[in-house]
Design a protein around this motif. Structure first.
Motif, PDB file in Angstrom:
ATOM      1  N   ALA A   1       0.840  -1.191   0.000  1.00 39.58           N
ATOM      2  CA  ALA A   1       0.000   0.000   0.000  1.00 39.58           C
ATOM      3  C   ALA A   1       0.881   1.249   0.000  1.00 39.58           C
ATOM      4  O   ALA A   1       1.907   1.312   0.683  1.00 39.58           O
ATOM      5  CB  ALA A   1      -0.912  -0.001   1.221  1.00 39.58           C
ATOM      6  N   GLY A   2       0.480   2.239  -0.788  1.00 39.13           N
ATOM      7  CA  GLY A   2       1.212   3.487  -0.873  1.00 39.13           C
ATOM      8  C   GLY A   2       2.297   3.512  -1.922  1.00 39.13           C
ATOM      9  O   GLY A   2       2.831   4.593  -2.234  1.00 39.13           O
ATOM     10  N   GLU A   3       2.650   2.361  -2.492  1.00 31.26           N
ATOM     11  CA  GLU A   3       3.683   2.319  -3.510  1.00 31.26           C
ATOM     12  C   GLU A   3       3.118   2.699  -4.876  1.00 31.26           C
ATOM     13  O   GLU A   3       1.921   2.548  -5.138  1.00 31.26           O
ATOM     14  CB  GLU A   3       4.315   0.930  -3.579  1.00 31.26           C
ATOM     15  N   TRP A   4       4.014   3.156  -5.744  1.00 30.86           N
ATOM     16  CA  TRP A   4       3.648   3.449  -7.129  1.00 30.86           C
ATOM     17  C   TRP A   4       3.796   2.194  -7.977  1.00 30.86           C
ATOM     18  O   TRP A   4       4.838   1.538  -7.945  1.00 30.86           O
ATOM     19  CB  TRP A   4       4.545   4.550  -7.696  1.00 30.86           C
ATOM     20  N   LEU A   5       2.759   1.887  -8.731  1.00 31.27           N
ATOM     21  CA  LEU A   5       2.751   0.751  -9.643  1.00 31.27           C
ATOM     22  C   LEU A   5       2.564   1.259 -11.062  1.00 31.27           C
ATOM     23  O   LEU A   5       1.613   1.990 -11.342  1.00 31.27           O
ATOM     24  CB  LEU A   5       1.609  -0.212  -9.292  1.00 31.27           C
ATOM     25  N   LEU A   6       3.484   0.875 -11.950  1.00 26.84           N
ATOM     26  CA  LEU A   6       3.367   1.207 -13.368  1.00 26.84           C
ATOM     27  C   LEU A   6       2.965  -0.046 -14.127  1.00 26.84           C
ATOM     28  O   LEU A   6       3.686  -1.054 -14.101  1.00 26.84           O
ATOM     29  CB  LEU A   6       4.701   1.732 -13.902  1.00 26.84           C
ATOM     30  N   VAL A   7       1.826  -0.016 -14.810  1.00 29.51           N
ATOM     31  CA  VAL A   7       1.332  -1.130 -15.607  1.00 29.51           C
ATOM     32  C   VAL A   7       1.362  -0.726 -17.067  1.00 29.51           C
ATOM     33  O   VAL A   7       0.711   0.246 -17.464  1.00 29.51           O
ATOM     34  CB  VAL A   7      -0.110  -1.522 -15.213  1.00 29.51           C
ATOM     35  N   VAL A   8       2.133  -1.459 -17.869  1.00 32.05           N
ATOM     36  CA  VAL A   8       2.233  -1.153 -19.297  1.00 32.05           C
ATOM     37  C   VAL A   8       1.484  -2.218 -20.088  1.00 32.05           C
ATOM     38  O   VAL A   8       1.820  -3.401 -20.039  1.00 32.05           O
ATOM     39  CB  VAL A   8       3.700  -1.091 -19.756  1.00 32.05           C
ATOM     40  N   GLY A   9       0.450  -1.801 -20.791  1.00 36.08           N
ATOM     41  CA  GLY A   9      -0.402  -2.713 -21.549  1.00 36.08           C
ATOM     42  C   GLY A   9      -1.703  -2.953 -20.806  1.00 36.08           C
ATOM     43  O   GLY A   9      -1.718  -3.656 -19.791  1.00 36.08           O
ATOM     44  N   CYS A  10      -2.789  -2.369 -21.282  1.00 34.19           N
ATOM     45  CA  CYS A  10      -4.076  -2.469 -20.585  1.00 34.19           C
ATOM     46  C   CYS A  10      -5.041  -3.381 -21.328  1.00 34.19           C
ATOM     47  O   CYS A  10      -6.174  -3.006 -21.663  1.00 34.19           O
ATOM     48  CB  CYS A  10      -4.678  -1.085 -20.369  1.00 34.19           C
ATOM     49  N   GLY A  11      -4.578  -4.615 -21.602  1.00 28.91           N
ATOM     50  CA  GLY A  11      -5.477  -5.676 -22.007  1.00 28.91           C
ATOM     51  C   GLY A  11      -6.072  -6.301 -20.755  1.00 28.91           C
ATOM     52  O   GLY A  11      -6.132  -5.670 -19.693  1.00 28.91           O
ATOM     53  N   GLY A  12      -6.463  -7.579 -20.851  1.00 29.91           N
ATOM     54  CA  GLY A  12      -7.121  -8.223 -19.715  1.00 29.91           C
ATOM     55  C   GLY A  12      -6.263  -8.286 -18.469  1.00 29.91           C
ATOM     56  O   GLY A  12      -6.710  -7.936 -17.368  1.00 29.91           O
ATOM     57  N   VAL A  13      -5.010  -8.737 -18.600  1.00 30.54           N
ATOM     58  CA  VAL A  13      -4.164  -8.868 -17.412  1.00 30.54           C
ATOM     59  C   VAL A  13      -3.733  -7.495 -16.903  1.00 30.54           C
ATOM     60  O   VAL A  13      -3.635  -7.280 -15.686  1.00 30.54           O
ATOM     61  CB  VAL A  13      -2.952  -9.784 -17.697  1.00 30.54           C
ATOM     62  N   GLY A  14      -3.481  -6.545 -17.821  1.00 29.07           N
ATOM     63  CA  GLY A  14      -3.095  -5.214 -17.387  1.00 29.07           C
ATOM     64  C   GLY A  14      -4.207  -4.502 -16.639  1.00 29.07           C
ATOM     65  O   GLY A  14      -3.973  -3.883 -15.589  1.00 29.07           O
ATOM     66  N   LEU A  15      -5.431  -4.579 -17.151  1.00 34.41           N
ATOM     67  CA  LEU A  15      -6.560  -3.968 -16.450  1.00 34.41           C
ATOM     68  C   LEU A  15      -6.818  -4.663 -15.114  1.00 34.41           C
ATOM     69  O   LEU A  15      -7.199  -4.024 -14.135  1.00 34.41           O
ATOM     70  CB  LEU A  15      -7.809  -4.011 -17.329  1.00 34.41           C
ATOM     71  N   SER A  16      -6.597  -5.982 -15.067  1.00 36.27           N
ATOM     72  CA  SER A  16      -6.715  -6.699 -13.797  1.00 36.27           C
ATOM     73  C   SER A  16      -5.708  -6.156 -12.794  1.00 36.27           C
ATOM     74  O   SER A  16      -6.018  -5.975 -11.607  1.00 36.27           O
ATOM     75  CB  SER A  16      -6.482  -8.197 -14.012  1.00 36.27           C
TER      76      SER A  16
ATOM     77  N   VAL B   1      -4.411  -3.142 -12.766  1.00 40.44           N
ATOM     78  CA  VAL B   1      -4.864  -1.809 -12.357  1.00 40.44           C
ATOM     79  C   VAL B   1      -5.907  -1.928 -11.260  1.00 40.44           C
ATOM     80  O   VAL B   1      -5.824  -1.261 -10.207  1.00 40.44           O
ATOM     81  CB  VAL B   1      -5.429  -1.034 -13.558  1.00 40.44           C
ATOM     82  N   LEU B   2      -6.898  -2.769 -11.475  1.00 43.57           N
ATOM     83  CA  LEU B   2      -7.976  -2.959 -10.496  1.00 43.57           C
ATOM     84  C   LEU B   2      -7.426  -3.462  -9.174  1.00 43.57           C
ATOM     85  O   LEU B   2      -7.768  -2.955  -8.095  1.00 43.57           O
ATOM     86  CB  LEU B   2      -9.003  -3.939 -11.064  1.00 43.57           C
ATOM     87  N   LEU B   3      -6.555  -4.471  -9.237  1.00 43.31           N
ATOM     88  CA  LEU B   3      -5.984  -5.044  -8.016  1.00 43.31           C
ATOM     89  C   LEU B   3      -5.034  -4.074  -7.330  1.00 43.31           C
ATOM     90  O   LEU B   3      -5.022  -3.974  -6.099  1.00 43.31           O
ATOM     91  CB  LEU B   3      -5.251  -6.343  -8.354  1.00 43.31           C
ATOM     92  N   GLY B   4      -4.216  -3.385  -8.130  1.00 42.25           N
ATOM     93  CA  GLY B   4      -3.292  -2.437  -7.541  1.00 42.25           C
ATOM     94  C   GLY B   4      -4.003  -1.383  -6.721  1.00 42.25           C
ATOM     95  O   GLY B   4      -3.610  -1.081  -5.582  1.00 42.25           O
ATOM     96  N   GLU B   5      -5.081  -0.826  -7.266  1.00 48.22           N
ATOM     97  CA  GLU B   5      -5.856   0.178  -6.541  1.00 48.22           C
ATOM     98  C   GLU B   5      -6.468  -0.438  -5.280  1.00 48.22           C
ATOM     99  O   GLU B   5      -6.469   0.187  -4.215  1.00 48.22           O
ATOM    100  CB  GLU B   5      -6.941   0.745  -7.459  1.00 48.22           C
TER     101      GLU B   5
END
Length: 341
Positions: free
Chosen positions: A164-179, A181-185
């Motif tokens: 929690a509180g860390e920065w996460l960079l996700v490159v590629g917002c297909g199914g796994v990338g959007l997953s 994003v959702l999980l990271g938040e």
């Protein structure tokens, strides 16, 4: 039974009648209620990942046990179930340690044997690989868990240890990338999502991304995060993306590779000088074992995360082949496609 079948690499996947699979002595037959249409299926159809031909694709599914072999003890006909896309043998040292996702003798529906674009799919070593599906999780939502969502969960929790509180960079917002994003938040991270598609970036914002970018720009990421991301993920599979992701990390940051590195990308170089100087960690991530499902399902059950938000389209089984072929072109909208049976 009805199933989507393609006879050759790149041939049109067609709905046809095929014999029902045999129920393994240690396994079950699952009556498929919903199955995800995943880019990994597309890779196999396009010949990037060799599979026996003719092939029934599909490796993300949820349904009801229709038959159980004599060696199965933990499941009965009528049970609501799902399964990871990697099925471990259940006997080796890796499986005994709860790491079936790297089992040397693993099987994968849709790749090593007929998959879930069908009315029935076989799951081997069922007591080890099958996962009870809570009544609170519907079949369509569960159909997106087996590959994309579970892979993102394993990548963020086990492989990169996102906090929690860390920065996460996700490159590629297909199914796994959007997953991711959702999980990271949901895990309390601050998420930057990267994708050239405006639709994908819009969906990432809706799922919790704090910032979206069209390209992976290390300078922009370092400026946004005050020195670099703590965790980066390549959800696409590109040497150029990996290089940019590593350059976007702060010292002692962690990169997790989820996107498949295929063809010329399989031997893509890394900036090793940077890896050594900044003490960066580079980790791979390959699915998730059934043993880790309870913690993930608890997040869903208690409302911490809702993977149903990832579903973009729901189609009938007879349309699954067309959806697979449509992956040749950039998607006009973002989100997971699920076929119901």
């Amino acid at each position: 039974m009805r199933a989507i079948v393609y006879a050759e690499v790149g041939a049109e996947p067609r709905l046809t009648d095929v014999p029902e699979p045999e129920c393994p002595d240690d396994g079950v037959l699952v009556a498929v209620r919903a199955t995800g249409v995943c880019r990994s299926d597309w890779h196999a159809w396009r010949g990037h990942d060799p599979v026996p031909l003719p092939n029934i694709p599909g490796h993300e599914f949820a349904g009801v046990v229709a038959a159980a072999g004599p060696g199965v003890r933990g499941f009965s006909v009528g049970d609501r179930v799902t399964a990871p896309f990697v099925n471990g043998c259940g006997r080796c040292a890796w499986c005994e340690a709860g790491q079936a996702q790297v089992c040397p003798d693993q099987t994968q529906p849709g790749f090593t044997h007929p998959g879930s674009f069908a009315e029935l799919v076989a799951v081997r070593a069922a007591d080890f690989n099958l996962v009870p599906l809570p009544e609170t999780v519907d079949f369509v939502t569960a159909a997106g868990l087996g590959c994309r969502f579970a892979t993102a969960y394993h990548a963020l929790t086990a492989q990169s240890r996102l906090a929690a509180g860390e920065w996460l960079l996700v490159v590629g917002c297909g199914g796994v990338g959007l997953s991711a994003v959702l999980l990271g938040e949901a895990l309390g991270a601050r998420v930057i999502a990267v994708d050239p598609s405006p639709a994908a970036r819009e969906r990432a914002t809706a799922l919790g991304a704090e910032v979206t970018l069209a390209t992976a720009d290390p300078d922009a990421v370092r400026d946004l995060t005050g020195g670099g991301a703590h965790v980066t993920m390549d959800a696409l599979g590109s040497g150029q993306v990996v290089d940019a992701a590593l350059r976007s990390l702060r010292p002692r940051g962690r990169h997790v590779q989820v996107g498949l590195m295929l063809g010329e990308q399989a031997s893509a170089p890394l900036p090793w000088g940077l890896v050594v100087a900044r003490e960066l960690v580079v980790a791979g991530s390959h699915g998730m074992a059934a043993a880790d499902y309870p913690a993930m399902l608890q997040l869903i059950a208690d409302g911490t995360v809702n993977p149903g938000r990832l579903v973009g389209r729901v189609v009938d089984l007879d349309q699954a082949g067309a959806e697979l072929m449509a992956m040749d072109a950039p998607a006009p909208s973002a989100g997971i496609t699920v076929a119901t049976v």
